[in-house]
Design a protein around this motif. Structure first.
Motif, short mmCIF file in Angstrom:
data_model
loop_
_atom_site.label_atom_id
_atom_site.label_comp_id
_atom_site.label_asym_id
_atom_site.label_seq_id
_atom_site.Cartn_x
_atom_site.Cartn_y
_atom_site.Cartn_z
N HIS A 251 0.72 -1.03 0.08
CA HIS A 251 -0.02 -0.11 0.11
C HIS A 251 0.90 1.39 -0.11
O HIS A 251 0.66 2.16 0.69
CB HIS A 251 -0.69 0.04 1.31
N LYS A 253 2.04 4.60 -0.52
CA LYS A 253 1.46 6.00 -0.12
C LYS A 253 1.81 7.05 0.77
O LYS A 253 2.97 6.88 0.95
CB LYS A 253 0.27 5.86 1.04
N SER A 255 1.26 9.92 3.13
CA SER A 255 0.63 10.11 4.39
C SER A 255 0.23 10.92 4.69
O SER A 255 1.61 11.32 5.77
CB SER A 255 0.53 9.06 5.34
N GLN A 284 -1.11 -0.65 -4.27
CA GLN A 284 -2.20 0.58 -3.96
C GLN A 284 -3.98 -0.03 -4.44
O GLN A 284 -3.55 -0.99 -4.64
CB GLN A 284 -1.70 1.30 -4.39
N SER A 290 -7.08 5.69 3.95
CA SER A 290 -6.30 3.92 4.46
C SER A 290 -7.43 3.61 6.54
O SER A 290 -7.98 4.37 6.61
CB SER A 290 -4.80 4.29 4.99
#
Length: 513
Positions: A251, A253, A255, A284, A290
């Protein structure tokens, strides 16, 4: 043939990157046995069942590279939320969490480790193979490809201690990887979660080296997905280089608004590593939010010794004050109470805050946000799942366009209706039409869904496919497949036929966060 189905006139997308084409597909006993382009005359066979599907897409069953269904499959083995999306294989054991290996003197700690998503686990096993056997007795609707979690390995070898392993403990973890290899496809880490967060790179290299020797994948929830994103990517790549293991970055990302845009450089690092020969990919989910447990924001010292020790600290006013003080220092960084929504928690004094932000809970409780978070965890005994609206839509789109990135859900909800207001990714990542609707309701704006004609299916299959094991032998981990007694005519594992029209697998569910 015991039972065969002819899918006639659909648009075939084979997952290799080739353009879609109109074709007939013959399925026998759940496996594709013949394909012929309609322009070449199609297939002239006397099938038991003929389904005319012009306007529909026929493609390989979707492989969800990142699932936590190993903790929920006993509660909903038919996996209706997955089958209705065309998902036929779930890769589990991610983020360092797996329900095995189990050793008697640390069994309670392992159960507590994944308790926040445990849905009916029977805990009748000790090894990966025994877990696979137990799951194989269920009326499964999908295939499971298992991974062994580093958190589970560490608990088995040394409990939840915040320290480096001794040489004997490290060797124990390596041995457990080797013992698991015939039943799993990979080894995973969750470096923001205790006890994985206590591991230094040398420990991970040693275990990853064993995983590489067994032909396994290494998937990682990296150590930082905010201000330390690039350092975390470099750490993951260094582990792969030093060990020779295949790498999957989970995943991917950036954040937190302060760090949006940094995914471009992260992708550049991955591309450069691939150019030098590192076998690395990423995955992803196509949402701007999330989801995790609120405990993941607590300082590492507060989690030392496992969940039971954490609860004792939360119950101690002085320790709880110290936790709140440390957490308060992160407000505005990775901890943004305005963007964090309570998604699921069991019955308790603060169950009423499901669907509301930490900030809203703080206002009602008359506390600042850090003290409110600590009080919520204390009152709900540490079991508090959240949705974090922390990502940029531009970043999500940029990542999903990258050819080294596959689509994955990071979901765990297999049945509906269910409880709470979970992230919609488990119900909508692979479903045309339904996902944007749920995303709008959740406030998590989706990027356009990738189609399988861009090679995403092939990428996922390559990452979890068989690799060279010890002595160069070709190894295909067993995994768990639906049993042969499944109803004739059900399409399993290898193929999914998807109508282009919107589908709604989650109707009746309590709804997304």
């Amino acid at each position: 043939m015991a039972h065969d189905i002819l899918l006639r006139g659909g648009t075939l997308i084979d997952g290799t990157g080739a353009p879609g084409r109109t074709a007939d597909v013959l399925v026998a006993d759940g496996r594709v046995v013949d394909v012929s382009a309609v322009g070449a005359g199609g297939l002239d066979v006397n099938a038991s069942e003929v389904v005319d599907i012009p306007g529909a897409v026929v493609c390989p069953g979707f492989i969800d590279l990142h699932s936590h269904a190993d903790f929920t499959v006993f509660g909903a083995p038919e996996a209706v939320t997955q089958v209705t999306q065309g998902v036929t294989t779930l890769v589990t054991g991610n983020c360092g969490f797996s329900p095995f290996p189990v050793v008697p003197h640390h069994a309670d700690e392992l159960r507590a480790h994944g308790r926040f998503i445990d849905d009916g686990l029977t805990w009748e096993w000790s090894s990966a193979g025994e877990y696979a056997d137990a799951v194989g007795r269920l009326p499964l609707g999908v295939n499971l490809a298992l991974q062994v979690g580093h958190g589970a390995l560490r608990i088995a070898a040394m409990g939840g201690a915040d320290r480096a392993p001794t040489p004997a403990e490290l060797e124990r973890m390596r041995a457990l990887v080797a013992r698991s290899a015939n039943a799993v496809v990979g080894f995973s880490t969750g470096l923001i979660y205790a006890p994985g967060t206590y591991a230094e790179a040398d420990e991970l290299v040693a275990i990853a080296t064993q995983a590489a020797a067994e032909g396994l994948l290494y998937s990682t929830h990296m150590r930082d997905e905010g201000g330390g994103l690039l350092d975390a990517v470099n750490e993951a790549l260094t582990i792969s280089r030093r060990s020779g293991v295949r790498l999957e970055i989970s995943h991917l990302k950036a954040s937190g608004p302060a760090f949006w845009g940094s995914v471009a450089e992260a992708l550049d690092l991955i591309e450069a590593a691939r150019a030098e020969g590192v076998d690395v990919g990423a995955d992803q989910y196509p949402y701007t939010a999330s989801s995790t447990t609120l405990t993941s924001w607590l300082p590492g010292w507060a989690l030392d010794g496992g969940p039971a020790a954490m609860l004792k600290r939360l119950d101690d006013p002085d320790q709880a004050e110290r936790i709140a003080r440390d957490l308060g220092g992160d407000v505005g960084g990775s901890f943004d109470p305005e963007r964090i929504v309570v998604a699921d928690t069991p019955d308790g004094p603060y169950q009423r805050f499901v669907g509301r932000t930490i900030e809203a809970a703080a206002v009602e409780l008359g506390l600042d946000t850090a003290h409110a978070a600590v009080e919520l965890l204390r009152g709900q005994r540490g079991l508090l799942g959240v949705v974090n609206h922390s990502m940029s839509e531009d970043d999500v789109r940029r990542i999903l366009r990258d050819p080294a990135v596959a689509v994955a859900s990071d979901g765990h909800v297999l049945g509906c209706p269910g409880r709470g207001r979970p992230h919609p990714r488990g119900l909508g990542t692979f479903t045309p039409g339904a996902r944007p609707l749920r995303a709008r309701r959740a406030g998590a704006r989706p990027a356009p869904r990738r189609t399988h004609d861009d090679g995403a299916a092939g990428l996922a299959a390559r990452l979890v496919g068989p690799r060279r094991g010890p002595a160069g032998c070709r190894r295909r981990p067993r995994g768990v497949r639906p049993r042969d007694r499944d109803r004739p005519g059900q399409l399993r594992g290898p193929v999914a036929a998807l109508d282009r029209r919107p589908a709604h697998p989650g109707r009746g569910h309590d709804g997304p966060a």
